[in-house]
Design a protein around this motif. Structure first.
Motif, mmCIF file in Angstrom:
data_model
loop_
_atom_site.group_PDB
_atom_site.id
_atom_site.type_symbol
_atom_site.label_atom_id
_atom_site.label_comp_id
_atom_site.label_asym_id
_atom_site.label_seq_id
_atom_site.Cartn_x
_atom_site.Cartn_y
_atom_site.Cartn_z
ATOM 1 N N VAL A 136 -29.901 -4.953 38.478
ATOM 2 C CA VAL A 136 -28.544 -4.426 38.658
ATOM 3 C C VAL A 136 -27.522 -5.401 38.076
ATOM 4 O O VAL A 136 -26.572 -5.001 37.395
ATOM 5 N N GLN A 137 -27.757 -6.696 38.314
ATOM 6 C CA GLN A 137 -26.847 -7.701 37.733
ATOM 7 C C GLN A 137 -26.892 -7.647 36.205
ATOM 8 O O GLN A 137 -25.862 -7.636 35.534
ATOM 9 N N GLU A 145 -24.099 -6.969 33.124
ATOM 10 C CA GLU A 145 -23.777 -7.990 32.119
ATOM 11 C C GLU A 145 -24.093 -7.559 30.697
ATOM 12 O O GLU A 145 -23.468 -8.008 29.742
ATOM 13 N N ARG A 146 -25.120 -6.728 30.552
ATOM 14 C CA ARG A 146 -25.592 -6.419 29.197
ATOM 15 C C ARG A 146 -25.787 -4.930 29.006
ATOM 16 O O ARG A 146 -26.566 -4.296 29.712
ATOM 17 N N GLU A 147 -25.112 -4.403 28.000
ATOM 18 C CA GLU A 147 -25.216 -2.985 27.672
ATOM 19 C C GLU A 147 -26.589 -2.624 27.108
ATOM 20 O O GLU A 147 -27.011 -1.472 27.158
ATOM 21 N N GLY A 191 -33.080 -1.438 19.195
ATOM 22 C CA GLY A 191 -32.164 -2.530 19.503
ATOM 23 C C GLY A 191 -31.924 -2.790 20.981
ATOM 24 O O GLY A 191 -31.065 -3.590 21.337
ATOM 25 N N LYS A 192 -32.673 -2.113 21.840
ATOM 26 C CA LYS A 192 -32.487 -2.309 23.280
ATOM 27 C C LYS A 192 -33.436 -3.391 23.807
ATOM 28 O O LYS A 192 -34.417 -3.742 23.155
ATOM 29 N N ILE A 193 -33.116 -3.857 25.019
ATOM 30 C CA ILE A 193 -34.026 -4.756 25.739
ATOM 31 C C ILE A 193 -34.606 -3.945 26.893
ATOM 32 O O ILE A 193 -33.982 -3.817 27.950
ATOM 33 N N PRO A 194 -35.788 -3.373 26.692
ATOM 34 C CA PRO A 194 -36.345 -2.512 27.733
ATOM 35 C C PRO A 194 -37.141 -3.286 28.780
ATOM 36 O O PRO A 194 -37.918 -4.185 28.450
ATOM 37 N N PHE A 195 -36.938 -2.912 30.036
ATOM 38 C CA PHE A 195 -37.807 -3.348 31.138
ATOM 39 C C PHE A 195 -38.659 -2.132 31.498
ATOM 40 O O PHE A 195 -38.114 -1.072 31.791
ATOM 41 N N ALA A 196 -39.976 -2.304 31.471
ATOM 42 C CA ALA A 196 -40.876 -1.193 31.779
ATOM 43 C C ALA A 196 -41.666 -1.550 33.027
ATOM 44 O O ALA A 196 -42.333 -2.577 33.063
#
Lengths: 312, 255
Positions: free
Chosen positions: A17-18, A22-24, A71-76
């Protein structure tokens, strides 16, 4: 056990959530377990950046790869047994081989899944992830460290595997995390316990127990299993002459394997590996399971005596 | 073909069946910049059937992503042209593929990312028909329809053959069109060797609401008499003599 605060998965939900604020470019994917993995909190806050793959872990991992390509930073996220087992080849070929910055954060690792039993207790995930070139493998010991590790994972250039648990942990690390750096939580010279995850608090208990009986035990929290903190390990082997490893994982291929592989080549000393002894788990309460499979502090203390006896 | 012969291994059959599809995409449809392979607004092409790498490399070389002479290094030690596409090595390759069943999922992720950014670029994925036996393809198909990805076009190279024989004998994925329709896709069926029809259909598919799939009926080994319709040419490279014959025939076909 007293002083239990939060599970590492709870810290994950909080950290996401933080990061979302902070990051789009942070996006999160799950496979129908968002309540359990705690990604639901992110989903609630940032619905446009959350993708539920449904019960389809292979697609989960490769959609994450596609989002990384965009270009995304994915968390899976899903349970560790499905993330690293069901989708191993997707991770190997389509995330790690092209070095995509997908962060695989798996929960419900190890025996302490509890009542769900062996089908859901990942005891091989560290081995599976560690064998993949370029994969960073992190096993936080408590909520504070998990939060710091998640924040750090975003900055790591490449794929990351973070192993989280279901059960509450004792706060012992004081937070902070640096990739590839272990931390010495207790000094000692007769034997060193190198532990990760929930076994770090057991290691501290074992060290107290041994101290009362005249043996001084060093305790290292090895929260990054790959890349391994080689300097710290060699210093421990030199300083103590015997090493015990402790993990909530099969004794094959995990932290114990990594430590034994390194020390046998660089500074051979007796290494006794404590973990699940190459068997599947079963249903039960987490504490009962840890006791049954020999993962309590007393088991660690016995292993330490054995390791000390083996010294020349 | 010459690159495959020099490599001594590789997949001529499925490269030839895809040749007209890839040519149409790379010369009439995809907006790319060979001088800036990472141009952010480029269209993205994912070769899900990664074993057809030779035809992708031929197209990329023709569009100037790397020198044509480099094609002769295919599959050789140290080459940028790996046996299956490697995005870190080859300019213009969008995604590392080769393990079947994963490309459509990658394309879905790309399309989701594009939509998040309100980007104009489109996503294209070329799948094999044998590849449709992989369950993951249908996980991805479900997801693309669920997310109504209008910026995604899949093309199935329906050459009807796989390594062990005709797809309908090995493990039939038919009826193809009905399956995709049932999964919520707009379905187009074309002759995969008719460039005008392919082009028109690709333009049409781009306009579809939600994801669109083009089932392109093709002939494995197309253009080379002794390879056409023969599954043995899935993963076998031609000898020097066979290569000479094949190239003569392919050149003849261009006249």
């Amino acid at each position: 056990m007293s002083g239990l605060v939060e599970a590492t998965r709870d810290a994950y939900g909080r950290a996401l959530v933080q990061l979302g604020a902070e990051r789009e470019d942070v996006v999160v994917l799950d496979a129908d377990l968002s309540g359990s993995t705690r990604t639901a909190k992110f989903a609630e806050k940032y619905p446009d950046r959350f993708f539920n793959a449904g019960v389809a872990e292979q697609n989960l991992m490769n959609m994450a790869a596609g989002l990384a390509l965009a270009g995304k930073i994915p968390f899976a996220s899903t349970f560790a047994v499905f993330a690293t087992g069901r989708a191993w080849e997707q991770i190997r070929n389509t995330i790690a081989y092209p070095r995509l910055p997908v962060k695989i954060v798996a929960t419900h690792a190890g025996l302490t899944v509890g009542e769900d039993g062996a089908s859901h207790q990942a005891l091989e995930d560290i081995a599976l992830m560690r064998a993949i070139p370029g994969m960073t493998v992190i096993v936080p010991a408590d909520g504070d460290e998990a939060e710091a590790a998640i924040r750090s994972a975003v900055e790591i250039d490449g794929p990351v595997y973070v192993r989280l648990g279901r059960s509450k942990t004792q706060p012992i690390t004081g937070g902070g995390f640096q990739r590839g750096r272990g931390t010495t939580l207790s000094n000692g010279e007769d034997v060193a316990i190198v532990a990760c995850g929930i076994m770090v608090s057991a290691a501290l208990e074992a060290a107290d127990y041994l101290r009362e009986r005249g043996a001084s035990c060093r305790v290292i929290n090895m929260s990054t299993i790959k890349p391994l903190d080689e300097d710290l390990l060699v210093r421990a082997a030199r300083g103590c002459g015997a090493v015990v490893t402790a993990e909530e994982h099969n004794v094959i291929g995990g932290l114990g394997g990594a430590v034994a592989e390194l020390l046998s080549a660089v500074h051979p000393v007796p290494v006794v590996r404590v973990g699940v002894d190459d068997v599947f788990g079963q249903s039960g309460d987490p504490e009962g399971l840890l006791q049954y499979y020999g993962l309590k502090y007393t088991d660690l203390a016995s292993a330490c005596w054995r390791a000390m006896e083996m010294k020349g | 073909m010459e690159a495959l012969a020099q490599a001594g291994s590789g997949h001529p059959g499925g490269s030839l069946s895809s040749a007209d599809i890839v040519a149409t995409l790379f010369f009439d449809v995809l907006e790319l910049d060979a001088n800036d392979p990472q141009w952010k607004d480029r269209d993205r092409f994912v070769l899900a059937k990664g074993h057809a790498a030779p035809i992708l490399y031929a197209a990329l070389a023709s569009r100037g992503f790397f020198p044509r002479e480099e094609l002769s290094t295919l599959r050789k030690l140290g080459s940028r042209l790996q046996g299956h596409p490697d995005m870190l090595k080859t300019p213009g390759v969008e995604a590392s593929t080769g393990s079947l069943g994963q490309g459509l999922s990658i394309a879905v992720g790309l399309a989701l990312g594009a939509r998040m950014d309100d980007a104009e670029w489109g996503v294209y994925a070329l799948l094999g028909d044998g590849e449709l036996q992989e369950g993951q393809v249908w996980e991805a198909a479900m997801a693309a329809a669920h997310y109504r990805l209008s910026n995604l076009v899949a093309i199935v190279d329906n050459n009807g053959l796989q390594i062990d024989g005709p797809i309908v004998e090995v493990m039939s994925p038919e009826p193809l069109a009905d399956k995709w329709r049932a999964f919520g896709w707009s379905v187009f069926e074309v002759d995969g060797h008719d460039i005008e029809q392919l082009h028109a259909t690709l333009v049409e598919a781009q306009k579809a609401e939600g994801p669109a799939v083009i089932i392109a009926r093709t002939v494995k080994g197309r253009g080379v008499g002794f390879m056409e319709g023969e599954c043995s040419w899935h993963g076998t490279a031609p000898s020097e003599d066979q290569c000479r014959l094949a190239v003569e025939e392919l050149r003849g076909g261009l006249l």
